[in-house]
Write a protein that holds these residues in place. Structure first.
Motif: not given
Length: 360
Positions: A212, A224-225, A228, A231-232
């Motif tokens: 990422v 945001i990174r 993400s 969540i992933l």
């Protein structure tokens, strides 16, 4: 610092740097970022010169690797030349980096091996307790525990809590409650603006965070990174818990593959992962290659889907290091491909077992 009675400064960045410069020529600080209980392992080495301590630790690492091979002997099939070469290729960089850098990653590998043996013997509580010994690198242990917790493997979880309590007690005996609080603060400041640790390079991590950062750094904001990635990672952990289920039968054909699959998920989701942190991959590869014998001698597409990601890891690592690149996050794609292949193989075996049961 501990030998000299300077425990209160163990997680003080400036004090660490001052001590390091007394016996090394490094300009960039290499801070001690491990939990306090691990100091008990290193403390005897503080009574030797730096070079002698390094040699003693290297000997200890090699001994741990030998112990691991000894422990796994009863659980392995007889490997052919191809399987042995694949295992050597997978092991080369994690093992070599661990030894050359004087890392402690073999302790994590040994903890996973003991946990596997415990589960293999239907001793879930004992397996969880052994895994707690790997908390020297908690980021490569906790995702595995979450997978089992979501799968309601409570005996394993209680064993892990028992082992963790021993670890916390060992830390308290050394630094006290204030020292533990300083350790948490020290970790929280590591990536804060203005306090970045020089040797931590996210794009060099062969995990989800690394890829990422490699693809989105400078394009997407840091919050945001990070969101993400979290969540992933959670989705992968939930997927793994469902794939493993709530029970495990050591006699099942899928048992070894499920354990290997869980390790792969841990490597993908671990927030910090360097080349030496890939040592659990050695056990995962061992279990996958062990399954090859049950798949027959012919190199079918199923076997190739499992073998190719393992085979290609070493050439990519060699190419990156030879060219001086640090983007080891590219390994993520091979680890992901291997994870998917193992998951598909587990599903196939489960379907075959169900069909066989119905036919009987």
């Amino acid at each position: 610092m501990v030998r000299q009675g300077r425990v209160s400064g163990l997680y003080d960045f400036d004090q660490q740097l001052a001590v390091q410069q007394e016996f090394t020529g490094h300009r960039d600080p290499l801070p001690f970022i491990h939990a306090p209980f691990e100091v008990w392992l290193f403390l005897p080495l503080a009574y030797f010169s730096f070079s002698t301590a390094y040699l003693l630790w290297t000997f200890s690492n090699l001994s741990l690797l030998g112990l691991l091979l000894f422990l796994l002997r009863p659980y392995g099939a007889e490997f052919g030349t191809v399987e042995r070469l694949i295992l050597v290729g997978v092991s080369f960089y994690p093992a070599l980096t661990t030894i050359l850098q004087g890392q402690d990653s073999f302790l994590v590998l040994l903890a996973y091996a003991l946990a596997y043996i415990g589960l293999k013997k239907n001793r879930d509580f004992q397996a969880g307790g052994w895994l707690a010994a790997g908390l020297v690198k908690f980021q490569t242990i906790l995702p595995f525990v979450f997978i089992f917790l979501l799968g309601r493997r409570l005996k394993f979880f209680y064993g892990f809590l028992f082992g963790s309590a021993a670890v916390v007690l060992a830390s308290l005996l050394l630094v006290g409650p204030a020292g533990l609080f300083q350790y948490v603060q020290f970790l929280s400041r590591m990536n804060a603006p203005g306090h970045e640790t020089p040797h931590i390079y996210p794009a060099g991590m062969p995990n989800l965070r690394g890829i990422v950062d490699l693809l989105l750094a400078g394009k997407v904001s840091n919050p945001i990174r990070t969101g993400s990635i979290l969540i992933l990672s959670l989705l992968l952990i939930v997927w793994a818990s469902r794939k493993l289920g709530t029970k495990s039968d050591p006699t099942e054909r899928t048992f070894e593959l499920k354990f290997a699959f869980a390790i792969l998920i841990v490597l993908l989701t671990s927030y910090y992962l360097f080349l030496h942190d890939l040592t659990p991959l050695i056990l995962s590869a061992f279990l996958i290659l062990n399954h090859f014998k049950a798949m027959g001698e012919r190199w079918s597409s199923r076997k190739l889907s499992l073998a190719l990601p393992l085979i290609l890891l070493f050439p990519l690592e060699l190419a990156l290091t030879s060219l001086g690149f640090k983007q080891f996050s590219l390994l993520f794609f091979f680890l992901l491909a291997l994870t998917i292949a193992v998951a598909r193989e587990v599903s196939r075996l489960s379907i075959e077992s169900t069909e066989r049961a119905h036919s009987l």
